[in-house]
Design a protein around this motif. Sequence first.
Motif, mmCIF file in Angstrom:
data_model
loop_
_atom_site.group_PDB
_atom_site.id
_atom_site.type_symbol
_atom_site.label_atom_id
_atom_site.label_comp_id
_atom_site.label_asym_id
_atom_site.label_seq_id
_atom_site.Cartn_x
_atom_site.Cartn_y
_atom_site.Cartn_z
ATOM 1 N N ARG A 96 28.525 -8.497 12.995
ATOM 2 C CA ARG A 96 29.448 -7.517 13.377
ATOM 3 C C ARG A 96 28.661 -6.340 13.405
ATOM 4 N N ARG A 97 27.623 -5.825 12.425
ATOM 5 C CA ARG A 97 26.602 -4.729 12.476
ATOM 6 C C ARG A 97 26.148 -4.687 14.006
ATOM 7 N N HIS A 98 25.721 -5.630 15.020
ATOM 8 C CA HIS A 98 25.001 -6.018 15.984
ATOM 9 C C HIS A 98 26.103 -6.757 16.966
ATOM 10 N N PRO A 99 27.007 -6.425 17.713
ATOM 11 C CA PRO A 99 27.407 -6.639 17.932
ATOM 12 C C PRO A 99 26.714 -7.492 19.469
ATOM 13 N N ASP A 100 25.965 -6.257 19.620
ATOM 14 C CA ASP A 100 24.915 -7.230 20.865
ATOM 15 C C ASP A 100 24.483 -7.773 21.202
ATOM 16 N N TRP A 101 24.428 -8.552 19.882
ATOM 17 C CA TRP A 101 23.498 -9.878 19.956
ATOM 18 C C TRP A 101 23.855 -10.726 19.726
ATOM 19 N N VAL A 102 25.602 -10.329 20.434
ATOM 20 C CA VAL A 102 26.431 -12.253 19.975
ATOM 21 C C VAL A 102 26.980 -12.681 20.920
ATOM 22 N N VAL A 103 27.146 -13.763 20.988
ATOM 23 C CA VAL A 103 27.244 -14.857 22.498
ATOM 24 C C VAL A 103 28.292 -15.346 22.302
ATOM 25 N N PRO A 104 29.946 -14.953 22.317
ATOM 26 C CA PRO A 104 30.848 -16.596 22.435
ATOM 27 C C PRO A 104 30.659 -16.848 23.380
ATOM 28 N N TYR A 105 30.997 -18.866 23.082
ATOM 29 C CA TYR A 105 30.500 -19.526 24.261
ATOM 30 C C TYR A 105 31.144 -20.935 23.424
ATOM 31 N N GLY A 106 31.815 -21.695 24.384
ATOM 32 C CA GLY A 106 32.530 -23.034 23.744
ATOM 33 C C GLY A 106 33.082 -23.109 22.315
ATOM 34 N N GLY A 107 34.051 -21.594 21.924
ATOM 35 C CA GLY A 107 34.551 -21.821 20.696
ATOM 36 C C GLY A 107 33.857 -21.436 19.472
ATOM 37 N N LYS A 108 32.639 -21.206 19.972
ATOM 38 C CA LYS A 108 31.902 -21.336 18.610
ATOM 39 C C LYS A 108 31.494 -19.622 19.747
ATOM 40 N N LEU A 109 30.539 -18.818 17.999
ATOM 41 C CA LEU A 109 29.840 -17.298 18.606
ATOM 42 C C LEU A 109 27.774 -18.191 17.567
ATOM 43 N N HIS A 110 27.316 -17.390 19.116
ATOM 44 C CA HIS A 110 25.916 -17.662 18.957
ATOM 45 C C HIS A 110 25.099 -16.720 18.947
ATOM 46 N N TYR A 111 23.965 -16.541 18.409
ATOM 47 C CA TYR A 111 23.388 -15.432 18.990
ATOM 48 C C TYR A 111 22.447 -15.422 19.804
ATOM 49 N N ASN A 112 21.682 -14.562 20.771
ATOM 50 C CA ASN A 112 21.861 -14.049 22.065
ATOM 51 C C ASN A 112 19.830 -14.882 21.865
ATOM 52 N N PRO A 113 19.237 -16.164 22.099
ATOM 53 C CA PRO A 113 18.043 -16.267 22.384
ATOM 54 C C PRO A 113 16.759 -15.732 22.894
ATOM 55 N N GLY A 114 17.908 -14.279 24.011
ATOM 56 C CA GLY A 114 16.868 -13.566 24.345
ATOM 57 C C GLY A 114 16.451 -12.400 24.368
ATOM 58 N N LEU A 115 16.954 -11.849 23.173
ATOM 59 C CA LEU A 115 16.717 -10.369 23.046
ATOM 60 C C LEU A 115 15.581 -10.695 22.085
ATOM 61 N N PRO A 116 14.584 -10.083 21.904
ATOM 62 C CA PRO A 116 13.150 -10.253 21.274
ATOM 63 C C PRO A 116 13.708 -9.329 19.748
ATOM 64 N N GLU A 117 14.929 -8.360 19.735
ATOM 65 C CA GLU A 117 15.049 -8.475 17.874
ATOM 66 C C GLU A 117 16.746 -9.048 17.814
ATOM 67 N N VAL A 118 16.828 -10.573 18.425
ATOM 68 C CA VAL A 118 17.424 -11.200 17.143
ATOM 69 C C VAL A 118 16.204 -12.555 16.940
ATOM 70 N N ARG A 119 15.154 -12.700 18.340
ATOM 71 C CA ARG A 119 13.791 -13.643 17.571
ATOM 72 C C ARG A 119 13.464 -13.217 16.149
ATOM 73 N N ALA A 120 13.240 -11.671 16.327
ATOM 74 C CA ALA A 120 12.552 -11.091 15.369
ATOM 75 C C ALA A 120 13.387 -11.197 13.765
ATOM 76 N N PHE A 121 14.333 -11.256 13.848
ATOM 77 C CA PHE A 121 15.507 -10.791 12.541
ATOM 78 C C PHE A 121 15.993 -12.464 12.577
ATOM 79 N N VAL A 122 15.845 -13.208 13.297
ATOM 80 C CA VAL A 122 16.070 -14.368 12.831
ATOM 81 C C VAL A 122 15.517 -15.290 11.782
ATOM 82 N N GLN A 123 13.930 -15.158 12.354
ATOM 83 C CA GLN A 123 12.642 -15.378 11.585
ATOM 84 C C GLN A 123 12.889 -14.977 10.236
ATOM 85 N N ASP A 124 12.607 -13.140 10.599
ATOM 86 C CA ASP A 124 12.983 -12.432 8.822
ATOM 87 C C ASP A 124 13.375 -13.499 8.791
ATOM 88 N N ALA A 125 14.758 -14.104 8.430
ATOM 89 C CA ALA A 125 15.888 -13.915 7.860
ATOM 90 C C ALA A 125 15.929 -15.472 6.661
#
Length: 414
Positions: free
Chosen positions: A162-191
């Motif tokens: 919700r703080r980074h809505p640009d990270w999120v792609v709705p698809y197939g009735g679900k919400l997904h982080y976008n693997p194509g964004l380097p900042e997303v890749r770094a964040f999920v690794q940190d988490a």
Amino acid sequence: MGRLTRRAFALAALSAFTTTGAAARPDGVPSGHAGGHGRAAARMRGMWLATVANRDWPSRPGLTAAQQRSELLGWLDLAVRDRLNTVILQVRPTADALWPSPYEPWSQVLTGTQGKAPGWDPLGTAVAEAHARGLQLHAWFNPYRVAVHDDPTRLVASHPARRHPDWVVPYGGKLHYNPGLPEVRAFVQDAMLDAVRRYPVDAVHFDDYFYPYPVAGQTFDDDAAYDAHGGAFTDRAAWRRDNIDRLVRETAARIKAVRPTAQFGISPFGVWRNASTDPRGSDTRALQSYDAVHADTRRWVREGWIDYVVPQLYWNIGLSAADYAALVPWWAEVARGSRTKLYLGEALYKAGDPAQPAAWQDPAELSRHLTLAAGHPEVRGHVFFAADDLRADRIGAMARVVADHYAQPATSPR
């Protein structure tokens, strides 16, 4: 199946990609003979313990801390009873946490309310209690799944999605982080790495979800990310595969930097590519993970990027579209000469399910899998999906496996 499982999320897509009409899935010394003597005792004997949608544990959201803890210990005791040596516990099912994470909210599977503390530390308890019982505890993460619904307002207000809505792609009735964004890749690794820093987990474990499984008539909208980051690639599919390759390589390096003793394993969909598409592929006619979810699992093994691989071979011996007896030697050949250990994922959940083919009504089907795999030295053990099916054991298939192959107590697969 009537229940939401990690396999059920992809069922519709997989059925569409299996040409025979059969459902593809819902969602070193040769051994394995009766008695489990010698090196057999040191092989992987694992079970997946799924938390998404309360599949296995907790049995329902909102239990007291004492009730949740009691149930968890019961699952560990069950693993010991059936002479297993590893529990793969799902600790980040939907961009949330089963430990006090500074990155993501507490999972709603615990209290029924996302972000609400359960009053205890499930992952810390699981690690300590598993080790006290001689079990390995592998922490199972889903990197990119945010929610099994597509309404961001249902997420807790502080959620990173919700703080980074640009990270999120709705698809197939679900919400997904976008693997194509380097900042997303770094964040999920940190988490995910936060858990590895805090607890002496024996491994980090990914399942088969990378890019989402295809849904007919829908498009995963990563146009902006591709425009920004995909210029070096001739097509979007190659760029997407590179994004997942980067996630795997970077995660592997960071695990070793944080906790050198921890392994990194992945349990991909059981078919990389069909031989009709790629001569290096398997003699199958099923969905191809290389193309469908952009996971080049064969490369990860051959390059030695991961410590172990557990392909989900969730089909019976003799199934024309994806024959267990054809896939075992294919994966054995992939693993041969690599540093990556090969374990096999087994569909215990199908045994005795009346919706499954006749082979799965035979209590001996799974035991035959282990016997067949014993002829391939590269196969170092098996993991069973999933815990609730281990306990129910509807037709005694797991009891047959234990009697035929696990007569001796297990030692660590390490």
